[in-house]
Enzyme design. Structure first.
Site, mmCIF file in Angstrom:
data_model
loop_
_atom_site.group_PDB
_atom_site.id
_atom_site.type_symbol
_atom_site.label_atom_id
_atom_site.label_comp_id
_atom_site.label_asym_id
_atom_site.label_seq_id
_atom_site.Cartn_x
_atom_site.Cartn_y
_atom_site.Cartn_z
ATOM 1 N N ILE A 102 2.659 -11.801 -6.933
ATOM 2 C CA ILE A 102 1.453 -12.504 -6.481
ATOM 3 C C ILE A 102 0.710 -13.134 -7.651
ATOM 4 O O ILE A 102 0.193 -14.251 -7.547
ATOM 5 C CB ILE A 102 0.523 -11.548 -5.718
ATOM 6 N N TYR A 157 -0.577 7.151 -5.794
ATOM 7 C CA TYR A 157 -0.840 5.721 -5.625
ATOM 8 C C TYR A 157 -2.051 5.487 -4.721
ATOM 9 O O TYR A 157 -2.977 4.754 -5.081
ATOM 10 C CB TYR A 157 0.379 5.004 -5.042
ATOM 11 N N LYS A 164 -5.856 3.842 -5.756
ATOM 12 C CA LYS A 164 -6.485 2.689 -5.114
ATOM 13 C C LYS A 164 -7.808 3.076 -4.449
ATOM 14 O O LYS A 164 -8.747 2.275 -4.413
ATOM 15 C CB LYS A 164 -5.528 2.067 -4.094
ATOM 16 N N VAL A 215 3.500 -7.251 0.881
ATOM 17 C CA VAL A 215 4.099 -8.421 0.260
ATOM 18 C C VAL A 215 5.465 -8.080 -0.331
ATOM 19 O O VAL A 215 5.642 -7.031 -0.955
ATOM 20 C CB VAL A 215 3.177 -8.977 -0.842
ATOM 21 N N THR A 267 7.578 -8.019 -2.947
ATOM 22 C CA THR A 267 7.630 -8.125 -4.395
ATOM 23 C C THR A 267 8.508 -6.997 -4.932
ATOM 24 O O THR A 267 9.008 -6.158 -4.179
ATOM 25 C CB THR A 267 6.219 -7.998 -5.007
#
Length: 247
Positions: free
Chosen positions: A15, A161, A165, A194, A196
């Protein structure tokens, strides 16, 4: 959003690269793109820098306090003593490959995720703050994840994770309150699921929305940037669905 100066982290790929590519297509924009090693940009970013004179690279290894401390000097060297940053796009981050469970997560995993996902974006913002203060725009957009939501918790193992966040979201919310009277617009965003390098091992059937390309994710973010105003300050925005999400 023409004629803005952007500071983007994580511009080498995914991104971050697509944001760099799309925003640099307007020659009136200036992009300071922070990457891990300024001497070895990705092939695609290196080619883009050759094609676009409005892209300048900044050395920023997010685990290096020395690199973070050097940000003001690098900005001044590139833009001059009267340097202004209009928009900070805190895009860089790492994941934990969605495991293991909390009962099996070792200390090194916690430390790396928190250092890069939770602390580095805020420490970087601290260095950018004097440059953002001089802007009329004063925007900071932090890339988070729905996996960091507590109120909207998704029952899917993300170990440290999700917590990293969630910690970032807390700091973003606090910053939005601290600086709202100065005219800042500060928000967290979820870009969508997304496709990626970070998400290639995930199964999209774990989520209520399909996987999208990094090109489309960047397009949606750029569309969001064009409509940001004070009403977005302190929000947690799902860019893919174009709606507010709960922290």
């Amino acid at each position: 959003m023409t004629g803005k100066t952007y500071f983007i982290t994580g511009g080498n790929r995914g991104i971050g690269y697509q944001l760099t590519s799309q925003l640099s297509s307007d020659p009136s924009n200036t992009l300071l793109v922070a990457i891990r090693d300024i001497k070895t940009p990705s092939v695609q970013l290196s080619q883009l820098v050759k094609e676009k004179s409005n892209i300048k690279l900044v050395q920023l290894e997010l685990t290096s306090q020395k690199d973070i401390d050097s940000i003001p000097a690098q900005i001044t060297e590139i833009l001059g003593q009267d340097a202004v940053i209009d928009v900070f796009l805190a895009n860089a981050g790492i994941d934990s490959r969605t495991g293991p469970t909390l009962t099996a997560t070792d200390a090194s995993k916690w430390e790396s995720l928190y250092k890069i996902n939770s602390l580095a974006p805020i420490l970087t913002f601290q260095k950018l703050y004097p440059f953002l203060q001089k802007s009329k725009t004063k925007q900071a957009i932090f890339t988070s994840s729905l996996l960091g939501s507590i109120a909207g918790y998704i029952p899917f193992h993300t170990s440290s994770y999700g917590q990293s966040k969630a910690a970032l979201n807390y700091s973003v919310k606090a910053l939005s309150e601290e600086l709202k009277d100065q005219g800042f617009v500060i928000l967290s965003i979820h870009p969508g699921l997304v496709a990626t390098d970070m998400t290639k091992n995930l199964s999209s059937d774990l989520f209520a929305f399909p996987m999208i390309s990094d090109v489309k994710a960047a397009e949606k973010q750029v569309a969001l940037f064009k409509k940001l105003d004070s009403g977005f300050n302190g929000k947690f925005w799902d860019v893919d669905s174009d709606k507010e999400y709960v922290f």
